[in-house]
Design an enzyme around this catalytic site. Structure first.
Site, PDB file in Angstrom:
ATOM      1  CB  ALA A  66     -23.638   2.874 -47.023  1.00 44.37           C
ATOM      2  N   GLY A  67     -23.250   3.056 -43.870  1.00 49.46           N
ATOM      3  CA  GLY A  67     -23.859   2.872 -42.552  1.00 49.46           C
ATOM      4  C   GLY A  67     -23.535   4.020 -41.622  1.00 49.46           C
TER       5      GLY A  67
ATOM      6  NE  ARG B  74      -8.810  -7.480 -41.333  1.00 50.49           N
ATOM      7  CZ  ARG B  74      -9.314  -8.356 -42.208  1.00 50.49           C
ATOM      8  NH1 ARG B  74     -10.385  -8.070 -42.889  1.00 50.49           N
ATOM      9  NH2 ARG B  74      -8.745  -9.530 -42.388  1.00 50.49           N
TER      10      ARG B  74
ATOM     11  CE  LYS C 195      -1.608   1.441 -38.758  1.00 49.76           C
ATOM     12  NZ  LYS C 195      -2.306   0.192 -38.679  1.00 49.76           N
TER      13      LYS C 195
ATOM     14  CD  GLU D  44       0.764  -6.074 -37.470  1.00 51.01           C
ATOM     15  OE1 GLU D  44       1.952  -6.393 -37.380  1.00 51.01           O
ATOM     16  OE2 GLU D  44      -0.015  -6.593 -38.289  1.00 51.01           O
TER      17      GLU D  44
ATOM     18  CE  LYS E 287      -3.235  -5.406 -20.925  1.00 47.78           C
ATOM     19  NZ  LYS E 287      -2.852  -4.372 -21.890  1.00 47.78           N
TER      20      LYS E 287
ATOM     21  CB  CYS F 183      -7.197   2.128 -35.891  1.00 41.82           C
ATOM     22  SG  CYS F 183      -6.675   0.817 -34.786  1.00 41.82           S
TER      23      CYS F 183
ATOM     24  CG  PHE G 108     -12.931  -0.932 -45.815  1.00 45.28           C
ATOM     25  CD1 PHE G 108     -12.464  -2.233 -45.809  1.00 45.28           C
ATOM     26  CD2 PHE G 108     -12.913  -0.222 -44.641  1.00 45.28           C
ATOM     27  CE1 PHE G 108     -11.972  -2.818 -44.657  1.00 45.28           C
ATOM     28  CE2 PHE G 108     -12.430  -0.787 -43.474  1.00 45.28           C
ATOM     29  CZ  PHE G 108     -11.955  -2.087 -43.496  1.00 45.28           C
TER      30      PHE G 108
HETATM   31  C1  UGA Z   1      -8.182  -0.875 -38.889  1.00 49.46           C
HETATM   32  C2  UGA Z   1      -7.524  -1.373 -40.190  1.00 49.46           C
HETATM   33  O1  UGA Z   1      -8.460  -2.100 -40.987  1.00 49.46           O
HETATM   34  C3  UGA Z   1      -6.317  -2.260 -39.888  1.00 49.46           C
HETATM   35  O2  UGA Z   1      -5.674  -2.639 -41.099  1.00 49.46           O
HETATM   36  C4  UGA Z   1      -5.350  -1.488 -39.002  1.00 49.46           C
HETATM   37  O3  UGA Z   1      -4.227  -2.279 -38.632  1.00 49.46           O
HETATM   38  C5  UGA Z   1      -6.056  -1.034 -37.732  1.00 49.46           C
HETATM   39  O4  UGA Z   1      -7.193  -0.211 -38.090  1.00 49.46           O
HETATM   40  C6  UGA Z   1      -5.071  -0.237 -36.908  1.00 49.46           C
HETATM   41  O5  UGA Z   1      -4.619   0.802 -37.383  1.00 49.46           O
HETATM   42  O6  UGA Z   1      -4.651  -0.723 -35.850  1.00 49.46           O
HETATM   43  P1  UGA Z   1      -9.892  -1.944 -37.129  1.00 49.46           P
HETATM   44  O7  UGA Z   1      -9.919  -0.606 -36.459  1.00 49.46           O
HETATM   45  O8  UGA Z   1      -9.751  -3.163 -36.293  1.00 49.46           O
HETATM   46  O9  UGA Z   1      -8.695  -2.014 -38.205  1.00 49.46           O
HETATM   47  O10 UGA Z   1     -11.278  -2.050 -37.887  1.00 49.46           O
HETATM   48  P2  UGA Z   1     -11.813  -2.204 -39.379  1.00 49.46           P
HETATM   49  O11 UGA Z   1     -12.264  -3.585 -39.598  1.00 49.46           O
HETATM   50  O12 UGA Z   1     -10.883  -1.644 -40.361  1.00 49.46           O
HETATM   51  O13 UGA Z   1     -13.117  -1.286 -39.302  1.00 49.46           O
HETATM   52  C7  UGA Z   1     -13.019   0.087 -38.940  1.00 49.46           C
HETATM   53  C8  UGA Z   1     -14.358   0.727 -38.888  1.00 49.46           C
HETATM   54  O14 UGA Z   1     -14.871   0.943 -40.198  1.00 49.46           O
HETATM   55  C9  UGA Z   1     -15.434  -0.043 -38.149  1.00 49.46           C
HETATM   56  O15 UGA Z   1     -16.140   0.856 -37.332  1.00 49.46           O
HETATM   57  C10 UGA Z   1     -16.339  -0.571 -39.247  1.00 49.46           C
HETATM   58  O16 UGA Z   1     -17.666  -0.739 -38.812  1.00 49.46           O
HETATM   59  C11 UGA Z   1     -16.227   0.543 -40.260  1.00 49.46           C
HETATM   60  N1  UGA Z   1     -16.517   0.113 -41.647  1.00 49.46           N
HETATM   61  C12 UGA Z   1     -15.717  -0.788 -42.259  1.00 49.46           C
HETATM   62  C13 UGA Z   1     -17.571   0.681 -42.344  1.00 49.46           C
HETATM   63  O17 UGA Z   1     -18.317   1.525 -41.809  1.00 49.46           O
HETATM   64  N2  UGA Z   1     -17.795   0.310 -43.645  1.00 49.46           N
HETATM   65  C14 UGA Z   1     -17.014  -0.589 -44.275  1.00 49.46           C
HETATM   66  O18 UGA Z   1     -17.268  -0.881 -45.461  1.00 49.46           O
HETATM   67  C15 UGA Z   1     -15.946  -1.167 -43.563  1.00 49.46           C
END
Ligand code: UGA
Length: 443
Positions: free
Chosen positions: A247-248, A149, A199, A146, A35, A255, A244
Site C-alpha cells: 500500500a502507498g 520492469r 499484455k 514485453e 543516443k 506503463c 504488488f
Molecule cells: C510494469 C510491469 O511490472 C512490467 O511487467 C511491464 O513490462 C511494464 O510495466 C511495461 O508495461 O513496460 P514498471 O512500470 O517498470 O513495470 O514498474 P513496476 O515495478 O511494475 O511498478 C509500477 C508502479 O507500481 C510503481 O509506481 C510502484 O511504486 C507501484 N507499486 C508496485 C505499488 O504501489 N505497490 C506495489 O505493491 C507494487
C-alpha cells in the site's frame, strides 16, 4: 539469426544489448543521433542497473551495431519494434511513432522479414496494421509483448516469467519460436489480438492489485488495523500471491497509468463499460492526495510550511519521473503555499523540467531535511530507508511530521525519536501499540 531493434528506449536498448551478448548479430536503430552516439561509446542514456556493463559486453563482442535510419541499407530476419507508444490527449494511445517506424521498415525490409511488435499497442492494433499500412508488403507480423520492469530490465530479459508470441501467420510464429527456443520459461503461442490483450491484462491486473490494497489500507486506517500485516496474511495464500500488495501512494511510471487508462478508453470505444478499471484509476489518483490530507490535519495552514519530499522517481532504481506521484504532490503543496524541497539520488535532472525553480532539489536527503517541519517519503530508495533518523530529528524542526508514503520506515523507531509518524493504512494499530510502549517506558 539476423535481427534489428527499432527504437532504443528502455525496452529496445536493453533487448538489443542482451540479444547481442546471447550471440545474435543485432542492429540497433534510433532516430536520435545523440543516443546512438552515447550508446556506441558504451554509455547508458538511462539509469538501469547492470545495463551499461551489458552494453559494453555487447559492443566488444562485435555483435551489436548501432545506427540512425539513414545509415541502414536493408533489414531482414526479425525486426523488433520498440518505439514509444505514449498516451494521447483523448485517453487512448498515440501510435504515430509506430506508424512512422513501420513506414520506414516497410521501405527497407526484405520480403519475408518478420516484424515483432514489442511496443505496447492496444489490442486490435496488429490486425489493423496488417490490414492497413503493411498490406501487400510481403512482411510477416507477430505481437511479442514485453514484460520487463524498469530498474530490473536486464534481469527480466535474461530470466523472463513467460514469452508470449501472437501471430496470424504460422511463419511469423515459427521465426519467434526459434529465437526463444532455449528460453527457460513457458511460451504462450496465440493469435495477434490475444497476445496484445495478455499484455494489457497483465498491467491492468497488477494495477488493480495495487488499488485494491490501497483501499484496504484506507479501511485499515479507519478501523485500526495494520495493512502491512493484512498484506502478509493475504499474500501467503498462493492463489493471491504476495507481490504488488504494497500500500502507498499508488502506481506511476510510463506503463501502468497509460495502459490502464487505454484499456478503459478501448472498452468505451467498443461499447463496454469496464467499471472495475475506472475505479482502479480513481483510487490511484486519490492516493496522491493522502500526504496533503495528513498535513492539513497537523498544520492550521500549509502556507510557508517547509516540506521535504524524499523521492522524485516513480519507483526506486530508475531516473524515470513519468506520471510520478512526487510531481503531483509537489504541485498540490505549492498550491497551498508550502515551501517545498525534494531529494532523489538519480532523478533530479529529469524532474527539473516539470518542477518550478522555487523548489530546491538535491541528490541527498540530508540537504533538504535541514529546518524542514515535515517530510514525505515518496519513493522507497534504500538510502532513504537507511537514513540516520536520530540525526534527522536534530536537523528538522517541530513538529517533525513524517508521512511515510510507502510504509517503508520503522514507525515505532521514528516515534521514539520524537517524530510525528503517519503511514498508509498502518496508522492506528502501530500508533496505539507505540503509545502503549511509550506509556510503559514512562512508568
Ligand atoms: C510494469 C510491469 O511490472 C512490467 O511487467 C511491464 O513490462 C511494464 O510495466 C511495461 O508495461 O513496460 P514498471 O512500470 O517498470 O513495470 O514498474 P513496476 O515495478 O511494475 O511498478 C509500477 C508502479 O507500481 C510503481 O509506481 C510502484 O511504486 C507501484 N507499486 C508496485 C505499488 O504501489 N505497490 C506495489 O505493491 C507494487
Amino acid at each position: 539469426m539476423e535481427m534489428a531493434v527499432v527504437g532504443l528506449g528502455h525496452v529496445g536498448s536493453v533487448m538489443a544489448a542482451a540479444l547481442a551478448t546471447q550471440g545474435h548479430g543485432v542492429l540497433g536503430v534510433d532516430v536520435d543521433s545523440q543516443k546512438i552516439e552515447l550508446l556506441s561509446q558504451g554509455r547508458a542514456p538511462l539509469h538501469e542497473p547492470d545495463f551499461e556493463a551489458l552494453l559494453q559486453d555487447a559492443l566488444s563482442s562485435g555483435n551489436l551495431r548501432l545506427a540512425i535510419p539513414g545509415e541502414v541499407k536493408g533489414l531482414g530476419g526479425i525486426v523488433f519494434m520498440a518505439v514509444s507508444t505514449p498516451p494521447s490527449p483523448d485517453g487512448g494511445i498515440d501510435l504515430s511513432q509506430v506508424q512512422s517506424a513501420l513506414h520506414w521498415v516497410r521501405s527497407i525490409a526484405r520480403t519475408g522479414a518478420t516484424i515483432a511488435m514489442k511496443s505496447t499497442v492496444p489490442p486490435g492494433t496488429g490486425r489493423s496494421l496488417m490490414a492497413g499500412p503493411l498490406k501487400g508488403s510481403g512482411l510477416l507480423y507477430a505481437a511479442n509483448p514485453e514484460f520487463l520492469r524498469e530498474g530490473k530490465a536486464v534481469e527480466d530479459w535474461l530470466q523472463p516469467h513467460r514469452v508470449v508470441i501472437g501471430g496470424d501467420e504460422p511463419a511469423a510464429i515459427e521465426a519467434l519460436r526459434q529465437l526463444y527456443a532455449r528460453v527457460d520459461a513457458p511460451i504462450i503461442v496465440t493469435d495477434t489480438t490475444t497476445a496484445e490483450m495478455i499484455k494489457y491484462s497483465a498491467n491492468a491486473f497488477l494495477a488493480t492489485k495495487i488499488s485494491f490494497i490501497n483501499q484496504i489500507a484506507s479501511l485499515c486506517d479507519r478501523l485500526g488495523a495494520d495493512v502491512e500485516t493484512v498484506a502478509r496474511g493475504l499474500g501467503t495464500d498462493p492463489r493471491i500471491g504476495s507481490q504488488f500488495l504494497s500500500a502507498g501512494l499508488g502506481y506511476g511510471g510510463s506503463c501502468f497509468p497509460k495502459d490502464v487508462r487505454a484499456l478503459d478508453f478501448l472498452s468505451k470505444e467498443n461499447g463496454y463499460a469496464f467499471e472495475l478499471i475506472r475505479a482502479v484509476v480513481d483510487v490511484n489518483n486519490r492516493q496522491r492526495q493522502l500526504p496533503l490530507a495528513a498535513l492539513r490535519k497537523e498544520f492550521e495552514s500549509l502556507s510557508g510550511v517547509r516540506v521535504a519530499l524524499l523521492g522524485l522517481a516513480f519507483k526506486p532504481n530508475t531516473d524515470d519521473v513519468r506520471e510520478a506521484p512526487a510531481l503531483d504532490i509537489i504541485e498540490y503543496l505549492l498550491e497551498e503555499g508550502a515551501e517545498v524541497r525534494a531529494a532523489d539520488p538519480v532523478a533530479v535532472d529529469h524532474a527539473r523540467q516539470f518542477v518550478p525553480d522555487s523548489v530546491t532539489m538535491a541528490r541527498s536527503a540530508m540537504e533538504v531535511l535541514e529546518d524542514a517541519q515535515a517530510v514525505i517519503l515518496v519513493t522507497e530508495w534504500p538510502q532513504f530507508k537507511e537514513l540516520p533518523w536520530d540525526r534527522v530529528a536534530r536537523i528538522m524542526v517541530e513538529p517533525r511530521f513524517v508521512f511515510d508514503g510507502r510504509n517503508a520506515l520503522d514507525g515505532r523507531l521514528l516515534r521514539s525519536l520524537g517524530f510525528l509518524y503517519r503511514g498508509v493504512g498502518r496508522g492506528l494499530t502501530s500508533e496505539r501499540a507505540t503509545d502503549a510502549a511509550v506509556l510503559r517506558s514512562l512508568g
